[in-house]
Design a protein around this motif. Structure first.
Motif, mmCIF file in Angstrom:
data_model
loop_
_atom_site.group_PDB
_atom_site.id
_atom_site.type_symbol
_atom_site.label_atom_id
_atom_site.label_comp_id
_atom_site.label_asym_id
_atom_site.label_seq_id
_atom_site.Cartn_x
_atom_site.Cartn_y
_atom_site.Cartn_z
ATOM 1 N N ASP A 1 0.786 -1.231 -0.054
ATOM 2 C CA ASP A 1 -0.111 0.001 0.015
ATOM 3 C C ASP A 1 0.871 1.155 0.241
ATOM 4 N N GLU B 1 -5.760 5.810 1.072
ATOM 5 C CA GLU B 1 -6.722 4.799 0.713
ATOM 6 C C GLU B 1 -6.446 3.627 1.826
ATOM 7 N N ALA B 2 -5.253 3.212 2.063
ATOM 8 C CA ALA B 2 -4.817 2.232 3.235
ATOM 9 C C ALA B 2 -5.385 2.419 4.483
ATOM 10 N N ASP C 1 -7.706 4.731 5.290
ATOM 11 C CA ASP C 1 -9.194 4.604 5.424
ATOM 12 C C ASP C 1 -9.847 3.143 5.285
ATOM 13 N N ASN C 2 -9.061 2.242 4.800
ATOM 14 C CA ASN C 2 -9.636 0.758 4.890
ATOM 15 C C ASN C 2 -9.145 0.352 6.284
ATOM 16 N N SER C 3 -8.195 0.641 6.934
ATOM 17 C CA SER C 3 -7.877 0.148 8.337
ATOM 18 C C SER C 3 -8.690 0.717 9.321
ATOM 19 N N LYS D 1 -11.989 -1.226 8.912
ATOM 20 C CA LYS D 1 -11.886 -2.466 9.702
ATOM 21 C C LYS D 1 -11.769 -2.574 11.067
#
Length: 318
Positions: free
Chosen positions: A89, A95-96, A98-100, A103
């Protein structure tokens, strides 16, 4: 145990971080529910420092940690939460993150670490140090995230004096933390001194050395000297905290989890013995499993020389 009983360190941006945390990577994909239970129990026992990694293949546990955060009665603001930017990433840092956050089910993390200095491309190939995104380019993207309020501090992991020296002249924001393998068989005294002079906190993963040397006579002698049911783990974690590093041991055993927070005061002589333990024959080495014999000794596609690690094949220190 009260959270107030756990010592804290002050980061270079003013944040306070508990000196003892719980590491959440349990190593297999089947353990996600065990991770959730472990984090919940840790919070119940007074831990307020949770270290996690991105939910990727077998190494991720953000969803499991997030479930524990949703189910605990401990307020989010009382918890110091760390997660990491994966190698794949480096070219999509925002973006990474935001994904973390999605989750984990949280609005922010307290600390976001560049997990490794090397990046992977879309095919999974390891990019070499001069290929974009370089560690400097990735760090600059991490710096940009600080203005958005969804993280409080940024740092690095698995960085050496060499890679830090490459990064720091280009950093507008000093890394708050460098998380690395640290234990008496890999004490990294020079790295600790380098980071301390620059107000970068070292955090130790594998601080117990995977229990590979806990039965060494020098350590068992200290355990016996302190008595009162003191365990080798308490001696090793106390050494880590007394030398000015945060420690993030991992265990799913509640009794050991409690034990890990009960530090003992080591004498100057005991600290000296542990500081020199690595000088015994065959002891100065990494205990982690990410080493490869390829390229004469490497890790995730970078040679030890590129990483700045003074090691030979298998993680044995030169």
């Amino acid at each position: 145990m009260s959270p107030a009983d756990i010592p804290r360190f002050r980061l270079n941006n003013g944040l306070s971080i508990p000196a003892i945390g719980v590491g959440c990577w349990m190593g297999t994909a089947e353990e996600s529910e065990r991770v959730t239970a472990m984090v919940k129990e840790a919070l119940d026992l007074g831990y307020r420092h949770i270290d996690t990694v991105i939910d990727f293949l077998i190494t991720g546990n953000e969803k499991s940690v997030g479930k524990a955060l949703q189910e605990t009665a401990v307020p989010r603001g009382d918890i110091f939460l760390t997660t990491k930017l994966d190698q794949k990433d480096h070219g999509r840092v925002a973006e990474a993150l935001d994904n973390s956050l999605m989750k984990l089910g949280v609005d922010y993390v307290d600390l976001y670490l560049m997990h490794w200095p090397m990046a992977f491309d879309e095919s999974g190939r390891t990019l070499q140090p001069d290929e974009s995104p370089t560690l400097i380019e990735t760090w600059r993207e991490m710096e940009k995230l600080l203005v958005h309020g969804n993280l409080k501090a940024i740092g690095v992991s698995n960085f050496s004096i060499k890679t830090l020296s490459e990064l720091l002249p280009h950093a507008a924001v000093l890394p708050a933390v460098n998380q690395v393998e640290l234990h008496p068989c890999l004490p990294q005294h020079s790295l600790l001194d380098f980071c301390a002079k620059r107000n970068i906190l070292l955090t130790a993963y594998s601080p117990l050395g995977k229990h590979k040397f806990a039965d060494d006579q020098a350590i068992t002698a200290m355990v016996d000297a302190h008595g009162n049911g003191v365990a080798a783990a308490q001696v090793l974690l106390s050494w880590g905290v007394q030398r000015g590093t945060a420690v993030i041991p991992k265990t799913i055993n509640g009794a050991r989890m409690r034990e890990n927070t009960e530090l003992v005061q080591l004498s100057a002589a005991e600290m000296s013995v542990l500081n020199q333990l690595h000088t015994k024959s065959g002891m100065h080495r990494s205990v982690c499993g990410f080493h490869s014999p390829e390229l004469g000794g490497s890790c995730f596609g970078w040679t030890y020389a590129q990483l700045g690690w003074e090691m030979t094949t298998g993680g044995v220190h030169l």
